[in-house]
Motif scaffolding. Structure first.
Motif, PDB file in Angstrom:
ATOM      1  N   TRP A  97       0.834  -1.209   0.000  1.00 64.44           N
ATOM      2  CA  TRP A  97       0.000   0.000   0.000  1.00 64.44           C
ATOM      3  C   TRP A  97       0.867   1.256   0.000  1.00 64.44           C
ATOM      4  CZ3 TRP A  97      -4.907   1.548  -0.618  1.00 64.44           C
ATOM      5  CH2 TRP A  97      -5.268   2.818  -0.152  1.00 64.44           C
ATOM      6  N   TRP A  98       1.934   1.243   0.818  1.00 64.71           N
ATOM      7  CA  TRP A  98       2.821   2.410   0.880  1.00 64.71           C
ATOM      8  C   TRP A  98       3.516   2.626  -0.464  1.00 64.71           C
ATOM      9  CZ3 TRP A  98       8.100   3.173   0.331  1.00 64.71           C
ATOM     10  CH2 TRP A  98       8.595   4.407   0.757  1.00 64.71           C
ATOM     11  N   MET A  99       3.928   1.551  -1.123  1.00 60.65           N
ATOM     12  CA  MET A  99       4.587   1.672  -2.423  1.00 60.65           C
ATOM     13  C   MET A  99       3.652   2.299  -3.455  1.00 60.65           C
ATOM     14  SD  MET A  99       6.076  -1.377  -4.879  1.00 60.65           S
ATOM     15  CE  MET A  99       4.424  -2.039  -5.160  1.00 60.65           C
ATOM     16  N   VAL A 100       2.425   1.801  -3.526  1.00 59.83           N
ATOM     17  CA  VAL A 100       1.486   2.287  -4.540  1.00 59.83           C
ATOM     18  C   VAL A 100       1.093   3.733  -4.273  1.00 59.83           C
ATOM     19  CG1 VAL A 100      -0.803   1.946  -5.545  1.00 59.83           C
ATOM     20  CG2 VAL A 100       0.626  -0.029  -4.994  1.00 59.83           C
TER      21      VAL A 100
ATOM     22  N   SER B  35       8.489  15.176  -1.160  1.00 60.64           N
ATOM     23  CA  SER B  35       8.495  15.702   0.207  1.00 60.64           C
ATOM     24  C   SER B  35       7.477  15.015   1.098  1.00 60.64           C
ATOM     25  CB  SER B  35       8.220  17.205   0.174  1.00 60.64           C
ATOM     26  OG  SER B  35       6.966  17.468  -0.435  1.00 60.64           O
ATOM     27  N   GLN B  36       6.451  14.434   0.496  1.00 61.42           N
ATOM     28  CA  GLN B  36       5.404  13.795   1.277  1.00 61.42           C
ATOM     29  C   GLN B  36       5.657  12.313   1.521  1.00 61.42           C
ATOM     30  OE1 GLN B  36       1.505  14.277  -0.427  1.00 61.42           O
ATOM     31  NE2 GLN B  36       0.486  13.143   1.217  1.00 61.42           N
ATOM     32  N   ILE B  37       6.571  11.726   0.759  1.00 59.33           N
ATOM     33  CA  ILE B  37       6.790  10.281   0.854  1.00 59.33           C
ATOM     34  C   ILE B  37       7.305   9.889   2.232  1.00 59.33           C
ATOM     35  CG2 ILE B  37       8.193   8.365  -0.021  1.00 59.33           C
ATOM     36  CD1 ILE B  37       8.053   9.609  -2.777  1.00 59.33           C
TER      37      ILE B  37
ATOM     38  N   TRP C  26      -3.037   8.178   3.024  1.00 64.32           N
ATOM     39  CA  TRP C  26      -3.655   8.543   1.749  1.00 64.32           C
ATOM     40  C   TRP C  26      -2.977   9.806   1.231  1.00 64.32           C
ATOM     41  CZ3 TRP C  26      -6.700   5.715  -1.223  1.00 64.32           C
ATOM     42  CH2 TRP C  26      -7.352   6.318  -2.286  1.00 64.32           C
ATOM     43  N   PRO C  27      -2.632   9.873  -0.044  1.00 64.24           N
ATOM     44  CA  PRO C  27      -1.950  11.070  -0.568  1.00 64.24           C
ATOM     45  C   PRO C  27      -2.800  12.331  -0.407  1.00 64.24           C
ATOM     46  CG  PRO C  27      -1.866   9.244  -2.144  1.00 64.24           C
ATOM     47  CD  PRO C  27      -2.821   8.839  -1.080  1.00 64.24           C
ATOM     48  N   ARG C  28      -2.151  13.429  -0.047  1.00 66.87           N
ATOM     49  CA  ARG C  28      -2.869  14.704   0.029  1.00 66.87           C
ATOM     50  C   ARG C  28      -3.194  15.224  -1.363  1.00 66.87           C
ATOM     51  NH1 ARG C  28       1.710  17.279   3.916  1.00 66.87           N
ATOM     52  NH2 ARG C  28       1.679  15.633   5.510  1.00 66.87           N
ATOM     53  N   ALA C  29      -2.303  14.968  -2.294  1.00 62.08           N
ATOM     54  CA  ALA C  29      -2.526  15.353  -3.694  1.00 62.08           C
ATOM     55  C   ALA C  29      -1.940  14.260  -4.579  1.00 62.08           C
ATOM     56  CB  ALA C  29      -1.869  16.689  -3.987  1.00 62.08           C
ATOM     57  N   PHE C  30      -2.652  13.958  -5.661  1.00 60.42           N
ATOM     58  CA  PHE C  30      -2.211  12.898  -6.563  1.00 60.42           C
ATOM     59  C   PHE C  30      -1.382  13.494  -7.694  1.00 60.42           C
ATOM     60  CE2 PHE C  30      -5.812  11.081  -4.408  1.00 60.42           C
ATOM     61  CZ  PHE C  30      -5.481   9.738  -4.258  1.00 60.42           C
ATOM     62  N   ASP C  31      -0.194  12.936  -7.874  1.00 59.12           N
ATOM     63  CA  ASP C  31       0.706  13.384  -8.941  1.00 59.12           C
ATOM     64  C   ASP C  31       1.149  12.151  -9.738  1.00 59.12           C
ATOM     65  OD1 ASP C  31       2.486  14.592 -10.614  1.00 59.12           O
ATOM     66  OD2 ASP C  31       3.994  15.012  -9.077  1.00 59.12           O
ATOM     67  N   PHE C  32       0.538  11.982 -10.935  1.00 53.34           N
ATOM     68  CA  PHE C  32       0.820  10.810 -11.746  1.00 53.34           C
ATOM     69  C   PHE C  32       1.950  11.041 -12.741  1.00 53.34           C
ATOM     70  CE2 PHE C  32      -3.524  10.198 -10.322  1.00 53.34           C
ATOM     71  CZ  PHE C  32      -3.533   8.865  -9.931  1.00 53.34           C
TER      72      PHE C  32
ATOM     73  N   PRO D 149      18.602   8.337  -5.135  1.00 51.97           N
ATOM     74  CA  PRO D 149      17.407   7.713  -5.724  1.00 51.97           C
ATOM     75  C   PRO D 149      16.293   8.725  -5.961  1.00 51.97           C
ATOM     76  CG  PRO D 149      17.567   7.172  -3.393  1.00 51.97           C
ATOM     77  CD  PRO D 149      18.829   7.901  -3.735  1.00 51.97           C
ATOM     78  N   MET D 150      15.601   8.575  -7.074  1.00 52.23           N
ATOM     79  CA  MET D 150      14.404   9.376  -7.371  1.00 52.23           C
ATOM     80  C   MET D 150      13.214   8.549  -6.872  1.00 52.23           C
ATOM     81  SD  MET D 150      15.733  10.255 -11.223  1.00 52.23           S
ATOM     82  CE  MET D 150      14.484  11.437 -11.665  1.00 52.23           C
ATOM     83  N   TRP D 151      12.846   8.794  -5.626  1.00 54.57           N
ATOM     84  CA  TRP D 151      11.965   7.877  -4.924  1.00 54.57           C
ATOM     85  C   TRP D 151      10.605   7.717  -5.588  1.00 54.57           C
ATOM     86  CZ3 TRP D 151      13.990   4.597  -1.812  1.00 54.57           C
ATOM     87  CH2 TRP D 151      15.146   4.918  -1.095  1.00 54.57           C
ATOM     88  N   ASN D 152       9.967   8.805  -5.957  1.00 55.35           N
ATOM     89  CA  ASN D 152       8.624   8.668  -6.526  1.00 55.35           C
ATOM     90  C   ASN D 152       8.651   7.916  -7.861  1.00 55.35           C
ATOM     91  OD1 ASN D 152      10.024  10.790  -7.667  1.00 55.35           O
ATOM     92  ND2 ASN D 152       8.182  11.992  -8.099  1.00 55.35           N
ATOM     93  N   ILE D 153       9.701   8.133  -8.658  1.00 55.43           N
ATOM     94  CA  ILE D 153       9.806   7.450  -9.941  1.00 55.43           C
ATOM     95  C   ILE D 153      10.162   5.975  -9.738  1.00 55.43           C
ATOM     96  CG2 ILE D 153      11.044   7.400 -12.135  1.00 55.43           C
ATOM     97  CD1 ILE D 153      11.378  10.394 -11.928  1.00 55.43           C
TER      98      ILE D 153
END
Length: 280
Positions: free
Chosen positions: A29-32, A40-42, A50-56, A242-246
């Motif tokens: 769940w945390w990965m997805v 900054s939110q990771i 739950w994400p505060r804002a979705f960035d795809f 590392p580029m964590w979100n990517i």
């Protein structure tokens, strides 16, 4: 005689299972969810469920930084070939050890099982020298041939042998009366009945090939030939960080095929383990 639990005991059992499920489900769940969060939110504390804002945008960036689609295809077709090849070799070898009487059969099978005790790291150097001599370095051939004909197929052969041993001998005797030969018996009777065991072998093999990391690092050097485990380590910034979100977006897409394969074949997977004596 089966005893049914009372409604209260069933509710307690379900609650206990849900609590025990958290350590297994939360990392996924945390990965997805982190794959669609700003960096900054990771690592915010306490963590955001739950994400505060979705960035795809991280999902599109995965394909811009590397040839990720090609690397995805590399892993997919290698895993498919390895799975089908291992199922073919292991089913024939398992049937031979289970049903065909030949000299030193048990001794040879014990020698084959020794392959399970040999770490893959021990054989990497001789295998590298062998494939270097054959001109197969920086190709996908080592990632295909080694799992199908090497030690990784030993466990699959063991599963198939255990399953074929459990089949009634009367089936083969009736087939021989009808004039069927050994291979015809294997192909038309034994193999169709072995679908649960084949499903177990398919899942183990596909998962092993899909997640293979050490061997691709040794044999592959070009990014266009990378498999997904290699590709996941390449999403770094200019400073090597590392580029964590990517990375998490790429990891999420990497996990999807494994989940699909298991969901589709989970019933046969459980039945296969039950018939091979590997259940707990």
């Amino acid at each position: 005689m089966k005893t049914e639990l009372s409604p209260r005991a069933q509710t307690l059992a379900y609650l206990t299972l849900c609590v025990l499920l958290i350590p297994f489900v939360f990392p996924t769940w945390w990965m997805v969810t982190s794959s669609v969060k700003p960096v900054s939110q990771i690592f915010a504390f306490p963590p955001d469920i739950w994400p505060r804002a979705f960035d795809f945008s991280s999902y599109s960036d995965v394909f811009k930084i590397q040839p990720f689609a090609l690397q995805y295809w590399n892993s997919a077709y290698i895993a498919a070939i390895v799975t089908v090849g291992t199922m073919a070799v292991a089913s024939m070898a398992g049937y031979a050890f289970a049903r065909i009487k030949f000299p030193f059969a048990n001794a040879i099978f014990m020698v084959v099982l020794v392959g399970l005790l040999i770490p893959s790291e021990v054989t990497l150097v001789p295998l590298f020298q062998l494939f270097l001599k054959w001109g197969m370095i920086n190709t996908h051939w080592p990632l295909i041939l080694v799992p199908i004909f090497g030690a990784p197929a030993v466990f699959a052969t063991f599963i198939m042998r255990q399953f074929f041993i459990s089949l009634p001998v009367e089936l083969e005797e009736a087939a021989r009366v009808d004039g069927l030969g050994r291979f015809k018996i294997f192909w038309t009777i034994a193999l169709p009945l072995a679908r649960p065991a084949l499903a177990a072998v398919a899942i183990f093999t596909f998962l092993g090939s899909w997640n293979l990391y050490l061997e691709p690092i040794v044999f592959i050097s070009s990014s266009d030939k990378f498999t997904l485990p290699q590709a996941l380590t390449q999403f770094t910034d200019a400073y090597g960080g590392p580029m964590w979100n990517i990375q998490l977006a790429a990891a999420t897409m990497t996990a999807i095929p494994v989940l699909i394969v298991f969901i589709v074949a989970q019933k046969q997977f459980v039945e296969g383990l039950a018939h091979t004596g590997l259940k707990g």
